[in-house]
Design a protein around this motif. Structure first.
Motif, mmCIF file in Angstrom:
data_model
loop_
_atom_site.group_PDB
_atom_site.id
_atom_site.type_symbol
_atom_site.label_atom_id
_atom_site.label_comp_id
_atom_site.label_asym_id
_atom_site.label_seq_id
_atom_site.Cartn_x
_atom_site.Cartn_y
_atom_site.Cartn_z
ATOM 1 N N GLU A 1 -21.834 -9.402 92.902
ATOM 2 C CA GLU A 1 -22.257 -10.509 93.757
ATOM 3 C C GLU A 1 -22.229 -9.983 95.351
ATOM 4 O OE1 GLU A 1 -19.845 -13.910 93.507
ATOM 5 O OE2 GLU A 1 -19.775 -13.845 91.379
ATOM 6 N N ALA A 2 -22.443 -8.606 95.454
ATOM 7 C CA ALA A 2 -22.556 -8.014 96.886
ATOM 8 C C ALA A 2 -23.883 -7.270 97.119
ATOM 9 C CB ALA A 2 -21.445 -7.132 96.955
ATOM 10 N N LEU A 3 -24.532 -7.954 98.002
ATOM 11 C CA LEU A 3 -25.706 -7.133 98.378
ATOM 12 C C LEU A 3 -25.867 -6.959 99.856
ATOM 13 C CD1 LEU A 3 -28.287 -5.881 97.488
ATOM 14 C CD2 LEU A 3 -29.526 -8.254 97.799
ATOM 15 N N PRO A 4 -25.900 -5.996 100.624
ATOM 16 C CA PRO A 4 -25.992 -5.712 101.915
ATOM 17 C C PRO A 4 -27.046 -6.315 102.534
ATOM 18 C CG PRO A 4 -25.628 -3.546 100.756
ATOM 19 C CD PRO A 4 -26.001 -4.671 99.891
ATOM 20 N N ALA A 5 -27.206 -6.859 103.812
ATOM 21 C CA ALA A 5 -28.272 -7.567 104.368
ATOM 22 C C ALA A 5 -28.942 -6.272 105.001
ATOM 23 C CB ALA A 5 -27.994 -8.436 105.210
ATOM 24 N N ALA A 6 -30.075 -6.300 105.070
ATOM 25 C CA ALA A 6 -31.070 -5.393 105.790
ATOM 26 C C ALA A 6 -32.325 -6.106 106.471
ATOM 27 C CB ALA A 6 -31.566 -4.260 104.875
ATOM 28 N N PRO B 1 -28.853 -14.395 100.200
ATOM 29 C CA PRO B 1 -28.665 -15.796 100.735
ATOM 30 C C PRO B 1 -30.128 -16.196 101.091
ATOM 31 C CG PRO B 1 -27.174 -14.592 101.621
ATOM 32 C CD PRO B 1 -27.970 -13.647 100.741
ATOM 33 N N LEU B 2 -30.590 -17.303 101.233
ATOM 34 C CA LEU B 2 -31.844 -17.936 101.395
ATOM 35 C C LEU B 2 -32.112 -17.639 103.064
ATOM 36 C CD1 LEU B 2 -32.192 -21.289 99.655
ATOM 37 C CD2 LEU B 2 -33.352 -19.100 99.126
ATOM 38 N N ASP B 3 -31.429 -17.528 103.696
ATOM 39 C CA ASP B 3 -31.490 -17.282 105.452
ATOM 40 C C ASP B 3 -31.588 -15.751 105.493
ATOM 41 O OD1 ASP B 3 -28.927 -16.635 104.570
ATOM 42 O OD2 ASP B 3 -28.067 -17.022 106.672
ATOM 43 N N HIS B 4 -31.159 -14.913 104.738
ATOM 44 C CA HIS B 4 -31.737 -13.356 104.695
ATOM 45 C C HIS B 4 -33.123 -13.172 103.973
ATOM 46 C CE1 HIS B 4 -27.628 -11.598 105.836
ATOM 47 N NE2 HIS B 4 -27.335 -12.909 105.701
ATOM 48 N N GLN B 5 -33.246 -14.222 103.140
ATOM 49 C CA GLN B 5 -34.601 -13.945 102.380
ATOM 50 C C GLN B 5 -35.616 -14.291 103.374
ATOM 51 O OE1 GLN B 5 -35.057 -15.916 98.556
ATOM 52 N NE2 GLN B 5 -33.208 -15.072 98.042
ATOM 53 N N ALA B 6 -35.432 -15.425 104.333
ATOM 54 C CA ALA B 6 -36.369 -16.002 105.085
ATOM 55 C C ALA B 6 -36.719 -14.913 106.242
ATOM 56 C CB ALA B 6 -36.074 -17.215 105.652
#
Length: 178
Positions: free
Chosen positions: A111-116, A135-140
């Motif tokens: 369940e852990a994926l760093p944001a980039a 998360p959707l905000d990181h995807q956007a």
């Protein structure tokens, strides 16, 4: 007149007059040379969220943590030497800051994926895992580029075209933001 018979300075002058930018291969001393190993999966560690109202999810790094690119691989891609060579060659086409991007097999994620700032996703299973874990905000806000799995690219070389397009988009986004 042969190009081999011309002195180096004359050859460079003629190439520039023709509008060709001559490139020189830089050599590094053997003692200080470090070969990049981009296809080695990294171990993810859960990070403590900051104590604030907008604290990120545990285990998800923020883009301020310095990750410009994460390469998400299908299962087994980091252990196959041919797939590693393909990934290494592909990442060497990127700017130096992106060449050091961590490569993560999606099977190692729970369940852990760093944001980039950007993601290079190889394979449809990895794309599904990214959609589920990010998360959707990181995807956007992130640039997400998709290409076929390295094993499929090795089986059918025509599939590499999508990888080169993805690398071109990553390179363009990085140069605009730098």
């Amino acid at each position: 007149m042969s190009a081999l018979a011309l002195p180096h300075s004359e050859r460079v002058r003629l190439l520039r007059a023709l509008g060709v930018q001559p490139l020189a291969l830089r050599r590094v001393a053997q003692a200080t040379q470090r070969a990049p190993t981009p296809a080695t999966p990294i171990a993810l560690q859960a990070q403590q969220p900051a104590a604030s109202l907008s604290a990120p999810r545990p285990g998800v790094a923020t883009p301020a943590d310095g990750l410009a690119l994460i390469v998400l691989l299908p299962t087994g891609a980091a252990t196959d030497p041919r797939q590693q060579a393909l990934l290494r060659a592909a990442l060497l086409c990127l700017p130096a800051a992106l060449q050091r991007a961590p490569c993560i097999e999606f099977s190692t994620l729970d369940e852990a994926l760093p944001a980039a700032a950007a993601y290079l996703v190889l394979g449809s299973a990895a794309r599904t895992a990214l959609g589920r874990l990010l998360p959707l905000d990181h995807q956007a806000s992130a640039l997400i580029e998709h290409a076929d799995a390295p094993a499929e690219m090795l089986a059918q070389p025509a599939r590499k075209r999508a990888l080169w397009r993805a690398l071109k988009a990553l390179r363009g986004r990085h140069t605009r933001s730098a």
